[in-house]
Design an enzyme around this catalytic site. Structure first.
Site, PDB file in Angstrom:
ATOM      1  N   HIS A  80       0.820  -1.259  -0.062  1.00 58.98           N
ATOM      2  CA  HIS A  80      -0.180   0.046  -0.030  1.00 58.98           C
ATOM      3  C   HIS A  80       0.832   1.449  -0.074  1.00 58.98           C
ATOM      4  O   HIS A  80       0.549   2.067  -0.890  1.00 58.98           O
ATOM      5  CB  HIS A  80      -0.843  -0.032   1.224  1.00 58.98           C
ATOM      6  CG  HIS A  80      -1.606  -1.344   1.725  1.00 58.98           C
ATOM      7  ND1 HIS A  80      -2.776  -1.647   1.079  1.00 58.98           N
ATOM      8  CD2 HIS A  80      -1.403  -2.014   2.340  1.00 58.98           C
ATOM      9  CE1 HIS A  80      -3.087  -2.742   1.373  1.00 58.98           C
ATOM     10  NE2 HIS A  80      -2.423  -3.334   2.446  1.00 58.98           N
TER      11      HIS A  80
HETATM   12  C1  BDR Z   1      -2.317   0.117   5.936  1.00 61.17           C
HETATM   13  O1  BDR Z   1      -2.352  -0.236   7.087  1.00 61.17           O
HETATM   14  C2  BDR Z   1      -1.122  -0.880   7.479  1.00 61.17           C
HETATM   15  O2  BDR Z   1      -1.166  -2.068   7.979  1.00 61.17           O
HETATM   16  C3  BDR Z   1      -0.375  -0.709   6.296  1.00 61.17           C
HETATM   17  O3  BDR Z   1       1.091  -0.267   6.593  1.00 61.17           O
HETATM   18  C4  BDR Z   1      -0.892   0.371   5.391  1.00 61.17           C
HETATM   19  O4  BDR Z   1      -0.434   1.509   5.856  1.00 61.17           O
HETATM   20  C5  BDR Z   1      -3.103  -0.692   4.884  1.00 61.17           C
HETATM   21  O5  BDR Z   1      -4.405  -0.901   5.416  1.00 61.17           O
END
Ligand code: BDR
Ligand code: CA
Length: 327
Positions: free
Chosen positions: A254
């Site tokens: 992400h």
């Molecule tokens: C987001 O939540 C975290 O676990 C990851 O780093 C990312 O920023 C995804 O939902």
């Protein structure tokens, strides 16, 4: 000319890839990194951030941010980070989507003396040109800074947020993690008046990284390429077990997609200018409510519904190839 950015992280496997990408990009001038509670408690996210900066040999100040979300931690059912992890079993071994500590040497470099919120306010008040904030963890630090001095918004060129999901969620049936962790902060930030671009799960799952991409990262032969391959493979293992994507053997990475967007905005697709609000209560807690009706007024966010996975992987390969540290 390179873009000045402040990166806000809860490092985290995909945060680590984002930090490396930001450090390596000639299009980005990384002014500072702020840590925040999120994937792990604040001590761990700060230590992990320092580890990545040191691994990369970068001269970037790290500021320790907020230890708790705005309001949520007051409620009796607040779940501390370590108890709601996404994980998968490999025989007897449990693989986490984020290990407590990144598997690289402990940091010998230190964080800055002042805290992240103080830094934001001071830095932005004094800034002679606008800066872009890239927030890839819960929005607690940024919202707190805006509460201390709302006029700093004039110095913000854009806020790029990894968070939310319209057709996909990952923490509750209605919420993505970063927004769910601190919904009050998220609502404060998306309504601050700055240009806000949201990179939600809809885009990050579409622009996924595959095992073949990991092979390419590793073949580059640099420290960042190798570490990114390890982190992405760990994420693919957990995604396959816990939340398989449409593309086989792939994971969302992400946070790094936000950095790719700064380098090439066309890596995000189907970006719609929309009115977005955050839900606070019951089933809607942490939900990103995107009003896609075309006649809606008060459009406050650019929301990406899709992403280009081939472009994303190519951007990361280019960046890792710039790393001077060979493995
Ligand atoms: C987001 O939540 C975290 O676990 C990851 O780093 C990312 O920023 C995804 O939902
Ligand atoms: Ca994150």
């Amino acid at each position: 000319m390179s873009k000045k950015i402040i990166l806000d992280v809860d490092t985290g496997s995909d945060d680590a890839v984002a930090i490396m990408a930001a450090i390596l990009s000639p299009d980005i001038q990384l002014e500072a990194i702020c840590s925040v509670v999120g994937n792990k408690d604040l001590d761990k996210t700060t230590e992990n951030t320092l580890r990545v900066v040191e691994l990369m040999g970068a001269d970037v100040p790290v500021y320790r941010g907020c230890r708790t979300p705005f309001a949520k931690w007051l409620s009796s059912d607040h779940i501390v980070p370590d108890r709601r992890e996404c994980k998968a079993k490999d025989g007897d071994k449990v693989i986490m989507i984020h290990e407590d500590y990144l598997d690289i040497p402990a940091a010998s470099i230190k964080e800055q003396e002042i805290r992240a919120v103080e830094f934001y306010v001071k830095y932005l008040r004094e800034a002679s040109e606008p800066v872009t904030i890239v927030a890839v963890g819960p929005l607690t630090n940024v919202a707190a800074a805006l509460l201390v001095d709302e006029t700093i918004v004039d110095k913000i060129e854009e806020i790029v947020i990894m968070g939310g999901g319209y057709n996909i969620t990952n923490t509750t049936p209605s919420a993505e993690f970063n927004i769910w962790q601190d919904p009050e902060a998220a609502q404060r930030v998306i309504h601050c008046g700055a240009k806000v671009t949201i990179v939600p799960l809809d885009a990050t799952h579409a622009a996924c990284i595959t095992l073949d991409d990991c092979k390419r990262f590793r073949e580059i032969g640099t420290v960042s390429g190798n570490f990114a391959a390890e982190l992405c493979e760990q994420r693919i293992f957990v995604h396959n077990a816990a939340q398989p994507l449409d593309v086989p053997d792939a994971a969302a990475v992400h946070d790094a997609l936000c950095i790719a967007y700064l380098i090439d905005p066309t890596v995000l697709k189907d970006v719609r200018h929309a009115h977005v609000d955050i839900g606070f209560r019951d089933y809607s807690e942490g939900q990103t409510i995107v009003d896609c009706r075309y006649y809606t007024e008060d459009k406050n966010c650019y929301y990406a519904f899709d992403g280009d996975r081939f472009k994303f992987a190519d951007i990361l390969c280019d960046l890792f190839a710039r790393d001077l540290k060979r493995r």
